[in-house]
Design an enzyme around this catalytic site. Sequence first.
Site, PDB file in Angstrom:
ATOM      1  N   ASP A   1       0.801  -1.144   0.010  1.00 11.75           N
ATOM      2  CA  ASP A   1      -0.158   0.027  -0.244  1.00 11.75           C
ATOM      3  C   ASP A   1       0.842   1.189   0.046  1.00 11.75           C
ATOM      4  O   ASP A   1       2.090   1.016   0.146  1.00 11.75           O
ATOM      5  CB  ASP A   1      -0.932  -0.015   1.168  1.00 11.75           C
ATOM      6  CG  ASP A   1      -2.334   0.849   0.899  1.00 11.75           C
ATOM      7  OD1 ASP A   1      -2.187   1.736  -0.010  1.00 11.75           O
ATOM      8  OD2 ASP A   1      -3.185   0.463   1.667  1.00 11.75           O
TER       9      ASP A   1
HETATM   10  C1  BGC Z   1      -5.085   3.273   0.205  1.00  4.87           C
HETATM   11  C2  BGC Z   1      -5.289   2.351  -0.843  1.00  4.87           C
HETATM   12  C3  BGC Z   1      -5.005   2.987  -2.151  1.00  4.87           C
HETATM   13  C4  BGC Z   1      -3.471   3.810  -2.042  1.00  4.87           C
HETATM   14  C5  BGC Z   1      -3.373   4.440  -3.534  1.00  4.87           C
HETATM   15  C6  BGC Z   1      -3.891   4.067   0.183  1.00  4.87           C
HETATM   16  O1  BGC Z   1      -3.621   5.236   1.032  1.00  4.87           O
HETATM   17  O2  BGC Z   1      -4.990   2.566   1.395  1.00  4.87           O
HETATM   18  O3  BGC Z   1      -6.550   1.756  -0.795  1.00  4.87           O
HETATM   19  O4  BGC Z   1      -5.147   2.162  -3.345  1.00  4.87           O
HETATM   20  O5  BGC Z   1      -3.298   4.727  -1.128  1.00  4.87           O
HETATM   21  O6  BGC Z   1      -3.970   5.653  -3.594  1.00  4.87           O
END
Ligand code: BGC
Length: 763
Positions: free
Chosen positions: A279
């Site tokens: 993530d």
């Molecule tokens: C979130 C994800 C997301 C990623 C990219 C993160 O903060 O938890 O769900 O896909 O950012 O934007």
Amino acid sequence: MRKVLIAASLIALAACTPKSEEDRFVDELMSRMTIREKLGQTNHPAVPSEIITGNEKCEGVLESIRKGEVGAILNSPGLEANMEYQRLAVEESRLGIPLLIGYDVIHGHKTVFPIPLGLAATWDPGIVEGAARICAEEASADGINWTYNPMVDIARDPRWGRCAEGSGEDPFLSSALAAAYVRGYQGKLESDSEILACVKHFAIYGASESGRDYRETDMSPHRMYNDYFPPYKAAVDAGVASVMSSFNDVNGMPATANKWLLTNVLRDEWGFDGFIVSDYNSVGELSRHGLGDSGQVSVAALDAGLDMDMVTAGLLKYGEKALADGKISMKQVDRACRRILKAKYRLGLFADPYKFLEKSRPSERQFTPEHRAAAKVAAEQSFVLLKNSGILPLEEVGTIALVGPLADAGNQYPGCWTSAASRSHPSLLDAFRAEKGLNVLFARGSNAIEDKGLEKSISGDYPYPRDSRPAGVLIKEAVAAARKADVVVAAVGELAYASGESASATSLDIPECQKKLLRALKETGKPIVMVLFNGRPMSITEEDGSMDAILDVWFGGSEAGEAIRDVLLGRSNPSGKITMTFPRNVGQVPIYYGMKKVAREAPAGHGFWRYNSNWTDSPTDPLYPFGYGLSYTSFEYENPVLSSASMAKDGSVTLSVTVRNSGSRDGAETVQVYIHDIRTEGYTRPVKELKAFRKVFLKAGESRIVEFEITPDMLSWYDVDQYNLRGSSKPLHAEKSLQSGDFEILVGPNSRDTLEPLLLELI
Ligand code: BGC
């Protein structure tokens, strides 16, 4: 000796099995790559000057792309920019390896569908698959070839704002929808509108302690396997191309460095052969969890089985030194690089890097009348009628007083995660006004919340149109409108970004300023229809008592305004059912239908009862149970029968039930089948588990026999060796167990109101 022989012959067989074209291609390409270029494939920066979801910014991305040190980029929703990023990679880097272009296409790109929790309330995998298909078509027209969706984290705590992004509390329904999302996004990964999906957030991110985002989770493996893992596994079984590791600490080891999760479970048990991405900066954040400096945590993540690092660029920075120091092996780097290149190959990027980059496509494929029509149907079907004293639908109504802070705030309707979409869509007020012959008086009556500062951060990029007059004046105006009207429609609830990432809350109530408005309206004696906007289950016990009807409309997307109007006016009959339990008060949380049997269960409806499992100050049952939702018509369930009272372990039986539309309107009903494993060896099972459902459309007065096949798989569950958590040398073992004995088979309109159980003996 025999084992040794078999192993030897398998190795020989593998050696002479011809390599696939994909493998030959990737082998050849990798033979020409430098170590740095290989490490570069694991690097997934966010591009500059676009929306970012964390605090880290990536510097020098363009230069890194030119050097062939970027595998994928994030957060560029526009075609022109994406063309340029891809051109840089393909034409200016040494080997011309194309980029994955990732974006959070969660429930819409230009055409916006309801938030996923709303989509789930349709109980219709076809609608979900269709929505994902349209999302992929629109996003791919902007050059996006990878979406970070579906989000399938089981959520049983509505304080956690991200429950808006998932399908709710139930493993079976969430699994069916997880597979539908994957099919919709990826299809066969052949055409120029089929893109890579990414199931997230692995794992058990939705169980973060106290509903506070990013917090640790600690859970028995038994529960993980039976309740939380199934939707991730369903996405893997459906062929999802990538998996995102979650931010949270899982039983003492953050998911991004958790070898048991990323390797033992995902690869070894489930056979996942795509790539795993972290993530946003979750590799870097391992340091904040206390797992060492940037170099150490990058090594730990690779070692755990992670392939691609979103934002931190750890392996690019420290990989060569880690190799030289023997902290990681070339085999590990090759493994990660190979998985990423294979995904690009599967997507067809080596055959045509510009496959998704065609100038004429956005206008042809985005926000088309067909897409908008599909979004409107999805919105109508996602709405849940929580209460109706008979006032709805508003068919022969004289004057409507439309009040409430969300009545005219159309820019909130797209909800918490559709960054590429326009937010200027018709509000409910616009939709009512567009209706000839409808007499509508509008007075907002209240702002969404009192706190202006908070309002700014929970109303999103398009600020809420606040009315700066004193609260008392606003209420007075609304009351005056109500007095002149025959019925009041009150559009209340949360702002769009009050749910979603990091938007955790300790109160699930409608904000106090809105409650005051509703109380004042109640005093007028006029019937009130409450239209509830929400990204999570809310505790609306007071309103359930005081309102005449309640329609839950979530955040219904770009077409929500007209969809709400049409449902209120009876042109469309609501059929949605909630997929997360609505608690009476926040203190009941977590509350969900699939709880275990308690020895000292206090019967529902009984006051406080000492030495029983209950609360001194609250009933134990929820306000609305999982699977609940009304219709403008009524359905009766009759004559449930099993084709046999016993079943062999390799057999099946048929459950049939007659469902009758006993009202005067046509409508759709979702028939739900639950089981209860009454007695088990070893572990206990929940009081009810959803195992099948079917949505049937019945004309007024029509009856239908609905049949379900009860299979051994429905009666089995994961029997987990709970106490071998530590080592990958002897990993924790989980197998589905099918135990003889008695089961209750229950059928009904929701998880509470099931008919008398039918007994089934498994022999
Ligand atoms: C979130 C994800 C997301 C990623 C990219 C993160 O903060 O938890 O769900 O896909 O950012 O934007």
